[in-house]
Design a protein around this motif. Structure first.
Motif, short mmCIF file in Angstrom:
data_model
loop_
_atom_site.label_atom_id
_atom_site.label_comp_id
_atom_site.label_asym_id
_atom_site.label_seq_id
_atom_site.Cartn_x
_atom_site.Cartn_y
_atom_site.Cartn_z
N LEU A 233 0.83 -1.22 0.00
CA LEU A 233 0.00 0.00 0.00
C LEU A 233 0.86 1.26 0.00
CD1 LEU A 233 -2.71 -1.25 2.48
CD2 LEU A 233 -3.20 -0.32 0.20
N ARG A 234 1.94 1.21 0.78
CA ARG A 234 2.81 2.39 0.85
C ARG A 234 3.49 2.64 -0.50
NH1 ARG A 234 1.84 6.45 3.10
NH2 ARG A 234 2.54 6.47 5.25
N ASN A 235 3.85 1.54 -1.19
CA ASN A 235 4.46 1.70 -2.52
C ASN A 235 3.50 2.41 -3.46
OD1 ASN A 235 6.79 0.42 -1.79
ND2 ASN A 235 6.24 -1.57 -2.69
N ALA A 236 2.19 2.19 -3.27
CA ALA A 236 1.20 2.81 -4.15
C ALA A 236 0.86 4.23 -3.70
CB ALA A 236 -0.07 1.96 -4.20
N PHE A 237 0.75 4.41 -2.39
CA PHE A 237 0.32 5.71 -1.85
C PHE A 237 1.36 6.24 -0.86
CE2 PHE A 237 -3.81 3.39 -2.56
CZ PHE A 237 -4.15 4.06 -3.72
N PRO A 238 2.23 7.14 -1.30
CA PRO A 238 3.28 7.67 -0.42
C PRO A 238 2.73 8.53 0.72
CG PRO A 238 3.74 8.12 -2.75
CD PRO A 238 2.33 7.62 -2.67
N GLU A 239 3.63 9.00 1.56
CA GLU A 239 3.28 9.79 2.76
C GLU A 239 2.43 11.01 2.45
OE1 GLU A 239 4.41 10.21 6.14
OE2 GLU A 239 5.85 8.58 6.44
N TYR A 240 2.63 11.59 1.24
CA TYR A 240 1.83 12.79 0.95
C TYR A 240 0.38 12.45 0.63
CZ TYR A 240 3.32 11.51 -3.83
OH TYR A 240 3.58 10.83 -4.99
N VAL A 241 0.06 11.14 0.56
CA VAL A 241 -1.33 10.75 0.37
C VAL A 241 -1.97 10.38 1.70
CG1 VAL A 241 -2.90 9.12 -0.76
CG2 VAL A 241 -0.89 9.94 -1.97
N CYS A 242 -1.24 9.60 2.52
CA CYS A 242 -1.77 9.25 3.84
C CYS A 242 -0.63 9.07 4.84
CB CYS A 242 -2.67 8.01 3.78
SG CYS A 242 -1.84 6.55 3.20
N SER A 243 -0.92 9.42 6.08
CA SER A 243 0.11 9.36 7.13
C SER A 243 0.29 7.93 7.62
CB SER A 243 -0.31 10.23 8.31
OG SER A 243 -1.42 9.62 8.94
N GLU A 244 1.29 7.72 8.47
CA GLU A 244 1.55 6.38 9.00
C GLU A 244 0.34 5.84 9.77
OE1 GLU A 244 4.34 4.14 8.78
OE2 GLU A 244 4.52 5.47 7.05
#
Ligand SMILES: Nc1ncnc2c1ncn2[C@@H]1O[C@H](COP(=O)(O)OP(=O)(O)OP(=O)(O)O)[C@@H](O)[C@H]1O
Ligand SMILES: [Mg+2]
Length: 307
Positions: A233-244
């Motif tokens: 999921l993180r590979n698809a949606f980086p930090e600027y899309v959703c936080s940890e």
């Protein structure tokens, strides 16, 4: 990608190294151990004398254990649930082998039509022809020789070809096909050929026991755990899309929501992620709330259960 011409036995022949394949291999999560093992096995097939050199370096002797490597069928089975990376790894690990060995690797994918048209002798003929073609391209290596080209024979959905001859419904023609497959594998094991045969299946127990026992290794693939879902999921949606912390909530939603199983890898990459993007495109952006709401609309693919 270079696709060589084929004559109907193989879907396509792909040559590595290939940059797009490298990227596909890098995107796989949680399969490093299987990948490394396959690469190591391939290196041994390509440079058979390297095992003896290793033994001499460490013990000054040829270890008796090495004799078990002679006539070892170069067969690997990738088995497990749907959408867990079997086909993807089988189609891409050759790129890593090619880069490590510094030689081209050809991937030959056996066409499912190789099951034949039902005409008597058709499947047997096609399987025999596939192995004969591989043998003609991958000559036996002599003692100190290293391969200049390597070959991977991929039999995807192998249960379609290698189902147990014990099965009551099995047509005698199919039995002859399985026999041809076993003969082909044994033939490859006779000499030192730069070939690996990889079979993928959802139905390990449906495979003929004689095929299974020839496997140098069988790897079981399963659905991603929470940590692995997080990476995909993180590979698809980086930090600027959703936080940890937002991601933690989404990871939970893609787990087992009392429906028996969590999301498979492909549920995330082929269903959730594209649905999220399409829900946002073209008028809005993506945030954690949108991802969560889409995740709730998707039911994980049912687990593959063997009958
Ligand atoms: N380990 C993984 N890491 C990241 N993505 C994965 C992984 N496994 C599968 N995927 C994604 O799921 C897609 C489907 O995977 P693949 O075709 O390899 O599944 P499979 O195990 O062969 O399933 P089936 O049994 O249905 O044939 C891949 O193209 C990839 O996008
Ligand atoms: Mg598959």
């Amino acid at each position: 990608m270079n696709n060589h011409s084929t004559d109907g036995i193989f879907d396509e022949v792909t040559e590595f190294p290939d940059p797009e394949t490298k990227r596909r291999l890098e995107r796989l999560v949680g399969l490093d151990e299987v990948k490394e093992r396959l690469v190591k096995e391939a290196m041994m097939q390509l440079q058979p004398s390297s095992l003896e050199e290793w033994s001499l370096r460490h013990f000054d002797h040829l270890l008796p254990a090495l004799c078990f490597f002679q006539r070892r069928p170069p067969l690997f089975i990738l088995a497990g649930d749907v959408g867990t990376g079997k086909t993807e790894l089988a189609e891409t690990f050759g790129d890593a082998v090619s880069r490590k060995a510094g030689i081209p690797i050809l991937l030959h994918s056996l066409s499912l039509t190789a099951r034949g048209t039902g005409a008597v002798g058709e499947m047997t003929r096609l399987i025999s022809a596939a192995f004969a073609m591989i043998k003609s391209q991958a000559a036996c290596l002599t003692d100190r020789q290293a391969a200049t080209t390597g070959h991977i024979l991929l039999i995807d959905e192998a249960d379609a070809l290698a189902q147990s001859r014990e099965s009551a419904q099995m047509h005698h023609e199919d039995r002859a096909g399985v026999n041809a497959l076993i003969r082909g594998i044994d033939d490859l094991a006779e000499g030192r050929r730069p070939v690996l045969v990889v079979m993928c299946t959802n139905r390990l127990r449906a495979l003929d026991p004689a095929v299974m026992r020839r496997a140098a290794a069988t790897f079981e693939f399963s659905r991603p755990n929470a940590e692995q879902r997080r990476v995909v999921l993180r590979n698809a949606f980086p930090e600027y899309v959703c936080s940890e912390s937002e991601l933690t909530r989404i990871v939970e939603l893609t787990g087992n929501r009392d429906v028996g199983a969590g999301f498979s890898f492909s549920d995330i990459t082929q269903r959730l992620v594209p649905s999220v993007v399409l829900a946002a495109y073209p008028n809005q952006g993506i945030n954690a709330e949108l991802i969560a709401s889409v995740a709730l609309t998707i039911k994980p693919t049912p687990t593959f259960t063997e009958v």
